[in-house]
Design a protein around this motif. Structure first.
Motif, short mmCIF file in Angstrom:
data_model
loop_
_atom_site.label_atom_id
_atom_site.label_comp_id
_atom_site.label_asym_id
_atom_site.label_seq_id
_atom_site.Cartn_x
_atom_site.Cartn_y
_atom_site.Cartn_z
N ALA A 191 48.80 53.32 40.40
CA ALA A 191 48.34 52.06 39.79
C ALA A 191 47.32 51.36 40.67
CB ALA A 191 49.53 51.14 39.52
N GLU A 192 46.46 52.14 41.35
CA GLU A 192 45.45 51.53 42.23
C GLU A 192 44.27 50.98 41.44
OE1 GLU A 192 46.69 54.56 42.71
OE2 GLU A 192 48.05 54.15 44.40
N ASN A 193 43.87 51.67 40.37
CA ASN A 193 42.74 51.24 39.55
C ASN A 193 43.24 50.25 38.49
OD1 ASN A 193 40.24 51.02 38.35
ND2 ASN A 193 40.40 52.95 37.23
N ARG A 194 43.13 48.95 38.78
CA ARG A 194 43.76 47.92 37.95
C ARG A 194 42.74 47.11 37.17
NH1 ARG A 194 47.35 45.31 42.87
NH2 ARG A 194 48.13 47.28 43.72
N LEU A 195 43.15 46.74 35.97
CA LEU A 195 42.41 45.80 35.14
C LEU A 195 43.36 44.65 34.84
CD1 LEU A 195 39.67 45.41 33.68
CD2 LEU A 195 40.72 46.41 31.67
N VAL A 196 43.08 43.47 35.41
CA VAL A 196 44.01 42.34 35.34
C VAL A 196 43.58 41.38 34.24
CG1 VAL A 196 45.04 40.43 36.62
CG2 VAL A 196 44.50 42.56 37.79
N LEU A 197 44.49 41.11 33.32
CA LEU A 197 44.23 40.15 32.25
C LEU A 197 44.37 38.73 32.78
CD1 LEU A 197 46.25 41.79 29.32
CD2 LEU A 197 43.83 42.04 29.85
N GLY A 198 43.50 37.84 32.32
CA GLY A 198 43.54 36.45 32.75
C GLY A 198 43.09 35.53 31.65
N THR A 199 42.89 34.27 31.98
CA THR A 199 42.45 33.27 31.03
C THR A 199 41.44 32.35 31.69
OG1 THR A 199 43.17 31.51 29.53
CG2 THR A 199 44.35 31.73 31.61
N LYS A 200 40.55 31.79 30.89
CA LYS A 200 39.56 30.87 31.41
C LYS A 200 39.84 29.44 31.00
CE LYS A 200 34.61 30.00 31.78
NZ LYS A 200 33.25 30.47 31.46
N THR A 229 33.42 42.84 42.72
CA THR A 229 32.19 43.53 42.35
C THR A 229 31.04 42.54 42.38
OG1 THR A 229 32.54 43.10 40.00
CG2 THR A 229 33.42 45.16 40.88
N ASN A 230 29.84 43.05 42.57
CA ASN A 230 28.65 42.22 42.59
C ASN A 230 27.52 43.01 41.91
OD1 ASN A 230 27.08 39.99 43.19
ND2 ASN A 230 26.47 40.79 45.19
N PRO A 231 27.07 42.62 40.71
CA PRO A 231 27.46 41.40 39.99
C PRO A 231 28.86 41.50 39.39
CG PRO A 231 26.00 42.71 38.65
CD PRO A 231 26.05 43.40 39.98
N SER A 232 29.43 40.34 39.06
CA SER A 232 30.73 40.27 38.43
C SER A 232 30.56 39.89 36.96
CB SER A 232 31.63 39.25 39.14
OG SER A 232 31.07 37.95 39.03
N ALA A 233 31.52 40.28 36.14
CA ALA A 233 31.44 40.01 34.71
C ALA A 233 32.83 39.78 34.16
CB ALA A 233 30.74 41.14 33.97
N GLY A 234 32.91 39.02 33.07
CA GLY A 234 34.19 38.76 32.42
C GLY A 234 33.99 38.49 30.94
N VAL A 235 34.99 38.85 30.16
CA VAL A 235 34.99 38.61 28.71
C VAL A 235 36.34 38.02 28.33
CG1 VAL A 235 34.74 39.59 26.41
CG2 VAL A 235 33.39 40.51 28.30
N TYR A 236 36.33 36.89 27.60
CA TYR A 236 37.56 36.21 27.19
C TYR A 236 37.49 35.95 25.68
CZ TYR A 236 37.75 35.36 32.21
OH TYR A 236 37.75 35.52 33.57
N GLY A 262 39.28 34.05 22.44
CA GLY A 262 40.18 33.00 22.00
C GLY A 262 40.11 32.84 20.50
N ARG A 263 40.63 31.74 20.01
CA ARG A 263 40.61 31.49 18.57
C ARG A 263 39.18 31.15 18.13
NH1 ARG A 263 45.01 27.43 16.25
NH2 ARG A 263 46.29 29.17 17.00
N ASN A 264 38.61 32.04 17.34
CA ASN A 264 37.26 31.86 16.78
C ASN A 264 36.18 31.75 17.85
OD1 ASN A 264 38.37 31.81 14.16
ND2 ASN A 264 38.72 29.60 14.31
N LYS A 265 36.40 32.36 19.02
CA LYS A 265 35.37 32.30 20.05
C LYS A 265 35.50 33.46 21.02
CE LYS A 265 37.92 29.42 23.35
NZ LYS A 265 37.90 28.18 24.16
N ILE A 266 34.37 33.83 21.61
CA ILE A 266 34.31 34.85 22.65
C ILE A 266 33.44 34.30 23.79
CG2 ILE A 266 33.68 37.21 23.23
CD1 ILE A 266 33.89 37.94 20.33
N THR A 267 33.94 34.36 25.01
CA THR A 267 33.23 33.84 26.17
C THR A 267 32.81 34.98 27.08
OG1 THR A 267 34.49 31.77 26.10
CG2 THR A 267 33.34 32.28 28.15
N TYR A 268 31.52 34.99 27.46
CA TYR A 268 30.97 36.00 28.35
C TYR A 268 30.57 35.32 29.67
CZ TYR A 268 30.46 38.35 23.83
OH TYR A 268 30.69 38.88 22.59
N ASP A 269 31.06 35.85 30.79
CA ASP A 269 30.73 35.33 32.11
C ASP A 269 29.97 36.38 32.90
OD1 ASP A 269 31.98 32.99 31.54
OD2 ASP A 269 33.77 33.36 32.76
#
Length: 303
Positions: free
Chosen positions: A128-137, A149-156, A158-165
């Motif tokens: 379980a070394e290669n992990r993908l951790v679920l979170g919230t914004k 990582t550099n650059p870093s990225a995230g996708v969240y 929610g209800r009727n919305k998608i957030t890209y970081d």
């Protein structure tokens, strides 16, 4: 006796590691596409609850392992001492392993598991070394963010919305760096932009400076944050084209547990009449008491 000693020690270590974690028995099964669905892929579903499983259910259950199309999947879930629900799924594809981890607080809100909780779950799953951790914004969405990582990225989502970081950091020296971060929130159709933000951060040792701008609907917000050693100051100006709201904070971190902050809100106007619903204290869902002051001095203590 020599051969039995390591086994006894391993059993004792496993019992010690699982103290304070009430494991949930999981059923593993296959998810087939429904008639008429355009998606043809099938998948694996792990489900379980905290009620008692009898011998028949244990016999018929696929347990927390499932094989599908030359892939192997393992799942684990349980309740920690603090009431959080922790879960993880480990999958092997073509000899490579990937693990998804996540958690929910006692109120059912998604939260990212701590590093200690991640390591604990990893000890219960193989490779379980290669992990993908679920979170919230925002607290009412769920997504993933790349780590280290550099650059870093995230996708969240929610209800009727998608957030890209998206973020990028440039090391300019041994203790100095310049970073930029951006975020865009859209609807499910990806044509309507609900909000967007961008920020520029500079760091030099313990000192830092950040300038940011954000737009949400018709409201535009500009922020300035600066920190020098243990002292900090930040300013925020928001305007919707008609009204303007300014907020200034000046403070210091007295120590690791105590923070002293002075706040000024010159444009805030207290309500002229009492709110229709009075403030109610709920020990299960504590809420801050409504603050209608233009200036205040706050001492925050973290135990």
């Amino acid at each position: 006796m020599r051969d039995a000693k390591p086994s006894t020690q391993a059993t004792a270590q496993q019992q010690k590691a699982t103290q304070g974690f009430r494991r949930i028995t999981l059923n593993g099964g296959q998810s087939f596409p429904q008639p008429g669905e355009k998606v043809s892929q099938s998948g694996v579903i792990f489900s379980g609850n905290t009620r008692y499983y009898d011998d028949l259910e244990r016999t018929m259950s696929c347990s927390s392992e499932y094989c599908l199309r030359n892939t192997l999947h393992n799942g684990v879930a349980g309740i920690a001492d603090n009431g959080n629900l922790l879960f993880a799924v480990n999958s092997r594809f073509n000899g490579k392993y990937a693990t998804v981890m996540g958690a929910f607080d006692p109120f059912g809100n998604p939260i990212p598991p701590t590093l200690k909780e991640q390591n604990f779950l990893a000890g219960m799953l193989p490779n379980a070394e290669n992990r993908l951790v679920l979170g919230t914004k925002s607290g009412n969405d769920l997504g993933v963010k790349t780590r280290d990582t550099n650059p870093s990225a995230g996708v969240y989502v929610g209800r009727n919305k998608i957030t890209y970081d998206l973020g990028f950091t440039l090391e300019t020296g041994k203790d100095s760096s310049i970073g930029v971060d951006g975020s865009v929130t859209t609807g499910y159709n990806r044509h309507t932009i609900q909000s967007e933000s961008i920020g520029l951060t500079g760091k030099l040792g313990k000192d830092s400076l950040r300038i940011g701008a954000e737009r949400s609907g018709q409201t535009k917000t500009y922020t300035l944050e600066a920190a020098v050693d243990r002292y900090f100051v930040n300013a925020k100006v928001a305007s919707d084209g008609t009204n303007r709201n300014r907020e200034y904070n000046i403070g210091m971190n007295v120590n690791k547990s105590v923070t002293l902050t002075a706040t000024f809100r010159p444009d805030y106007k207290p309500p002229s009449s009492a709110p229709t619903q009075p403030y109610k204290f709920d020990p299960m869902k504590p809420q801050p008491i409504p603050d209608h002051s233009n200036a205040k001095l706050e001492v925050k203590i973290v135990f």
